[in-house]
Design an enzyme around this catalytic site. Sequence first.
Site, PDB file in Angstrom:
ATOM      1  N   ASP A 121     -45.379 -11.501 -37.165  1.00 30.95           N
ATOM      2  CA  ASP A 121     -45.051 -12.736 -38.754  1.00 30.95           C
ATOM      3  C   ASP A 121     -46.210 -13.590 -38.878  1.00 30.95           C
ATOM      4  O   ASP A 121     -45.313 -13.582 -39.528  1.00 30.95           O
ATOM      5  CB  ASP A 121     -43.962 -13.499 -37.614  1.00 30.95           C
ATOM      6  CG  ASP A 121     -42.771 -12.036 -36.663  1.00 30.95           C
ATOM      7  OD1 ASP A 121     -42.629 -11.447 -37.344  1.00 30.95           O
ATOM      8  OD2 ASP A 121     -42.095 -13.247 -36.469  1.00 30.95           O
ATOM      9  N   ARG A 129     -33.809 -17.497 -45.621  1.00 29.49           N
ATOM     10  CA  ARG A 129     -33.451 -16.516 -44.188  1.00 29.49           C
ATOM     11  C   ARG A 129     -34.907 -17.848 -42.921  1.00 29.49           C
ATOM     12  O   ARG A 129     -33.706 -17.954 -41.974  1.00 29.49           O
ATOM     13  CB  ARG A 129     -33.460 -15.599 -44.186  1.00 29.49           C
ATOM     14  CG  ARG A 129     -32.530 -14.455 -44.894  1.00 29.49           C
ATOM     15  CD  ARG A 129     -32.850 -13.435 -44.814  1.00 29.49           C
ATOM     16  NE  ARG A 129     -32.558 -12.772 -43.229  1.00 29.49           N
ATOM     17  CZ  ARG A 129     -33.516 -11.691 -42.659  1.00 29.49           C
ATOM     18  NH1 ARG A 129     -34.395 -10.905 -43.215  1.00 29.49           N
ATOM     19  NH2 ARG A 129     -33.060 -11.678 -41.061  1.00 29.49           N
ATOM     20  N   ASP A 178     -32.529   1.567 -28.941  1.00 27.24           N
ATOM     21  CA  ASP A 178     -32.894   1.467 -27.493  1.00 27.24           C
ATOM     22  C   ASP A 178     -33.046   1.450 -26.312  1.00 27.24           C
ATOM     23  O   ASP A 178     -32.451   0.436 -25.596  1.00 27.24           O
ATOM     24  CB  ASP A 178     -33.938   2.671 -27.696  1.00 27.24           C
ATOM     25  CG  ASP A 178     -34.615   2.895 -27.653  1.00 27.24           C
ATOM     26  OD1 ASP A 178     -34.897   1.552 -28.822  1.00 27.24           O
ATOM     27  OD2 ASP A 178     -35.730   3.569 -27.571  1.00 27.24           O
ATOM     28  N   ARG A 212     -36.097   0.025 -37.207  1.00 30.37           N
ATOM     29  CA  ARG A 212     -36.292  -1.085 -35.918  1.00 30.37           C
ATOM     30  C   ARG A 212     -35.105  -0.827 -34.838  1.00 30.37           C
ATOM     31  O   ARG A 212     -33.694  -1.501 -34.449  1.00 30.37           O
ATOM     32  CB  ARG A 212     -35.530  -2.305 -36.458  1.00 30.37           C
ATOM     33  CG  ARG A 212     -37.085  -2.627 -36.938  1.00 30.37           C
ATOM     34  CD  ARG A 212     -37.103  -4.773 -37.556  1.00 30.37           C
ATOM     35  NE  ARG A 212     -36.927  -5.368 -36.626  1.00 30.37           N
ATOM     36  CZ  ARG A 212     -36.564  -6.756 -37.442  1.00 30.37           C
ATOM     37  NH1 ARG A 212     -35.947  -6.803 -38.602  1.00 30.37           N
ATOM     38  NH2 ARG A 212     -36.602  -7.441 -35.859  1.00 30.37           N
ATOM     39  N   LYS A 251     -37.019 -21.009 -35.535  1.00 31.24           N
ATOM     40  CA  LYS A 251     -36.067 -19.714 -36.327  1.00 31.24           C
ATOM     41  C   LYS A 251     -35.414 -18.911 -34.914  1.00 31.24           C
ATOM     42  O   LYS A 251     -34.063 -18.445 -34.428  1.00 31.24           O
ATOM     43  CB  LYS A 251     -36.103 -19.293 -37.233  1.00 31.24           C
ATOM     44  CG  LYS A 251     -34.998 -17.974 -37.782  1.00 31.24           C
ATOM     45  CD  LYS A 251     -35.106 -17.179 -38.802  1.00 31.24           C
ATOM     46  CE  LYS A 251     -36.760 -15.736 -38.720  1.00 31.24           C
ATOM     47  NZ  LYS A 251     -36.214 -14.348 -38.111  1.00 31.24           N
ATOM     48  N   ASN A 252     -36.256 -18.276 -34.511  1.00 29.02           N
ATOM     49  CA  ASN A 252     -36.411 -16.439 -33.300  1.00 29.02           C
ATOM     50  C   ASN A 252     -36.261 -17.413 -32.104  1.00 29.02           C
ATOM     51  O   ASN A 252     -36.307 -16.189 -31.437  1.00 29.02           O
ATOM     52  CB  ASN A 252     -37.677 -15.953 -33.146  1.00 29.02           C
ATOM     53  CG  ASN A 252     -37.699 -15.155 -34.920  1.00 29.02           C
ATOM     54  OD1 ASN A 252     -36.862 -15.078 -35.590  1.00 29.02           O
ATOM     55  ND2 ASN A 252     -38.680 -14.577 -35.498  1.00 29.02           N
ATOM     56  N   CYS A 286     -33.988  -1.253 -41.905  1.00 29.62           N
ATOM     57  CA  CYS A 286     -34.569  -2.630 -41.997  1.00 29.62           C
ATOM     58  C   CYS A 286     -35.920  -2.279 -42.850  1.00 29.62           C
ATOM     59  O   CYS A 286     -36.683  -1.501 -43.161  1.00 29.62           O
ATOM     60  CB  CYS A 286     -34.896  -3.131 -40.850  1.00 29.62           C
ATOM     61  SG  CYS A 286     -35.424  -4.769 -40.989  1.00 29.62           S
TER      62      CYS A 286
HETATM   63  C1  EPZ Z   1     -38.436 -10.127 -32.927  1.00 26.64           C
HETATM   64  O1  EPZ Z   1     -38.088  -9.140 -33.853  1.00 26.64           O
HETATM   65  C2  EPZ Z   1     -38.254 -11.398 -34.544  1.00 26.64           C
HETATM   66  N1  EPZ Z   1     -36.440 -11.425 -33.949  1.00 26.64           N
HETATM   67  C3  EPZ Z   1     -39.198 -10.068 -35.278  1.00 26.64           C
HETATM   68  O2  EPZ Z   1     -38.952 -11.371 -36.326  1.00 26.64           O
HETATM   69  C4  EPZ Z   1     -40.688 -10.189 -35.185  1.00 26.64           C
HETATM   70  O3  EPZ Z   1     -41.668  -9.680 -36.274  1.00 26.64           O
HETATM   71  C5  EPZ Z   1     -40.872  -9.252 -33.700  1.00 26.64           C
HETATM   72  O4  EPZ Z   1     -39.281  -9.883 -32.736  1.00 26.64           O
HETATM   73  C6  EPZ Z   1     -41.928  -9.118 -33.296  1.00 26.64           C
HETATM   74  O5  EPZ Z   1     -41.848 -10.088 -32.798  1.00 26.64           O
HETATM   75  C7  EPZ Z   1     -36.547 -12.235 -33.837  1.00 26.64           C
HETATM   76  O6  EPZ Z   1     -36.324 -13.527 -33.085  1.00 26.64           O
HETATM   77  C8  EPZ Z   1     -34.847 -13.182 -34.489  1.00 26.64           C
HETATM   78  P1  EPZ Z   1     -38.765  -6.244 -31.167  1.00 26.64           P
HETATM   79  P2  EPZ Z   1     -37.047  -8.310 -32.590  1.00 26.64           P
HETATM   80  O7  EPZ Z   1     -38.062  -5.501 -30.192  1.00 26.64           O
HETATM   81  O8  EPZ Z   1     -37.257  -8.913 -30.872  1.00 26.64           O
HETATM   82  C9  EPZ Z   1     -39.509  -1.700 -31.605  1.00 26.64           C
HETATM   83  C10 EPZ Z   1     -39.370 -12.277 -37.957  1.00 26.64           C
HETATM   84  O9  EPZ Z   1     -40.189 -12.599 -39.847  1.00 26.64           O
HETATM   85  N2  EPZ Z   1     -38.621  -1.714 -30.280  1.00 26.64           N
HETATM   86  O10 EPZ Z   1     -39.843  -6.772 -30.284  1.00 26.64           O
HETATM   87  O11 EPZ Z   1     -36.414  -7.259 -33.118  1.00 26.64           O
HETATM   88  C11 EPZ Z   1     -39.598  -2.682 -32.699  1.00 26.64           C
HETATM   89  O12 EPZ Z   1     -39.388  -1.095 -33.117  1.00 26.64           O
HETATM   90  C12 EPZ Z   1     -39.475 -11.387 -37.584  1.00 26.64           C
HETATM   91  O13 EPZ Z   1     -38.878 -12.765 -38.337  1.00 26.64           O
HETATM   92  C13 EPZ Z   1     -37.725  -0.462 -29.611  1.00 26.64           C
HETATM   93  O14 EPZ Z   1     -38.323   0.922 -30.139  1.00 26.64           O
HETATM   94  O15 EPZ Z   1     -38.630  -7.185 -32.467  1.00 26.64           O
HETATM   95  C14 EPZ Z   1     -41.352  -2.561 -32.576  1.00 26.64           C
HETATM   96  O16 EPZ Z   1     -41.828  -1.262 -32.911  1.00 26.64           O
HETATM   97  C15 EPZ Z   1     -38.284 -10.280 -38.226  1.00 26.64           C
HETATM   98  N3  EPZ Z   1     -36.895  -0.223 -29.330  1.00 26.64           N
HETATM   99  C16 EPZ Z   1     -41.308  -3.058 -31.719  1.00 26.64           C
HETATM  100  O17 EPZ Z   1     -40.228  -2.561 -31.353  1.00 26.64           O
HETATM  101  C17 EPZ Z   1     -36.075  -1.430 -29.004  1.00 26.64           C
HETATM  102  O18 EPZ Z   1     -34.688  -1.079 -28.691  1.00 26.64           O
HETATM  103  C18 EPZ Z   1     -40.337  -4.983 -31.233  1.00 26.64           C
HETATM  104  O19 EPZ Z   1     -40.028  -4.926 -31.766  1.00 26.64           O
HETATM  105  C19 EPZ Z   1     -35.959  -2.868 -29.467  1.00 26.64           C
HETATM  106  C20 EPZ Z   1     -37.868  -2.844 -30.742  1.00 26.64           C
END
Ligand code: EPZ
Length: 421
Positions: free
Chosen positions: A308, A400, A124, A121, A22-23, A116
């Site tokens: 995950d 989902r 920025d 999440r 999916k991701n 969320c």
């Molecule tokens: C991806 O989300 C996955 N989703 C998530 O899958 C997964 O949990 C996550 O990566 C971490 O591996 C998809 O690929 C569609 P991140 P993403 O940006 O990219 C912080 C599932 O169950 N952050 O890597 O949105 C954020 O808050 C899910 O399939 C900022 O602070 O995650 C978190 O603490 C849910 N600012 C950390 O980074 C930003 O601009 C990592 O999040 C972006 C992120």
Amino acid sequence: MDKIVIQGNRKLSGEVTVSGAKNSALPIMAAALLSEKESIIENIPDLRDIQTMIRLLRALGAKAQYQDGTLAIRPGKNLKPMAPYKLVSTMRASVCVLGPLLARTGHAQVSLPGGCVIGPRPIDLHLKGLEALGASITTQHGYVHALAKKKLRGREIYLGGSFGSSVLATANVMMAAVLARGKTAIESAACEPEVVDLARFLKKMGAKISGEGSPLIEIEGVKKLQGARYSVISDRIEAGTFMVAAAMTGGDVLIRKADPHHQNAIIDKLKQAGARIDKGKHDIRVRRSGKLKPVDVTTLPYPGFPTDLQAQMMALMTVTPGISVITEKIYPDRFMHVSELNRMGAKVFLEGPSAIVHGIKRLSGAPVMASDLRASAALVIAGLAAEGETAVHRIYHLDRGYDRLEVKLSSLGAKVRREKE
Ligand code: EPZ
């Protein structure tokens, strides 16, 4: 809404095949917007999030047709660069159309994803990266407006955050940079296999990218991209979920179409927990006959232990004698499953971003509520090993991200059925 009803205390055994990731599929579908021409993407799992992304692509003006795991996307010349609240609010991954829309049309208006259940999440880093490429960004009335008056320009961009790197921010910036003028270097890029998969798809479209899978990704912008035919990688989180389920039930399961290279963190922890694991070229066999042993797990960006799989691993720990500790470094609030596992008799105590798990002999089946995708999977796994009947309500979350989970588990000997509420 459906629920899943499980008669527990049964070992899983047999073979199961993992679906496409999916991701990986979601950002790759967004990346198809970078060309006017048709892309054919194979191994797309049949999931609710994929249907949402198809609806979004159509709302943006692209033609999208899905059949039997293959998706044809024809973006055409005239995109409507506006991702509405009603789609983005149901799926945060919609935010990854931002980079492609900006690069193709010079303009993107995307609803801010908002809150969320797994914690705050922010986006920025996505915005910082796109601004560095020359976009001016404002947020008004709940929408991000990104505008590039001139063609985007390649830059050196540092994308690190206090938590490590961001998967979708890396994807968004990479997708915008492939059509920018000149060279972009993304430092502190996410190294997840899904980022590598996206880069491979972009390269098939004609993009010039190197370093994917490392913290430094370099991109030389090109004028135009072609459509491409591509098959997405298999889902490492679905594979990991079956691995944990096999270990927890003391079963013997051969997981087909799993890439063992992507599973090293979970393999390491399951071995420590007492499972035996055999790696094939494209499959993994997990079995356990001896006692479970406690393990400590800290979630980290890839190649660390994936957030995950945290909830599923916690389900296993609840019936592991002794004390195990889970520390969540990616989403410190991602513990919605704790109170539901405790309803099944588990003894899990939260201490800030850590969960202290006191193993008990056996969980007892109970009605429980799914709160997010991976929490739902954890409750299903817990139900498989519990005494008596477990009903997991609000299974909408599971749909989902898991392709026919109850059918696959039934084929492994589980007593699982889906019922209307
Ligand atoms: C991806 O989300 C996955 N989703 C998530 O899958 C997964 O949990 C996550 O990566 C971490 O591996 C998809 O690929 C569609 P991140 P993403 O940006 O990219 C912080 C599932 O169950 N952050 O890597 O949105 C954020 O808050 C899910 O399939 C900022 O602070 O995650 C978190 O603490 C849910 N600012 C950390 O980074 C930003 O601009 C990592 O999040 C972006 C992120």
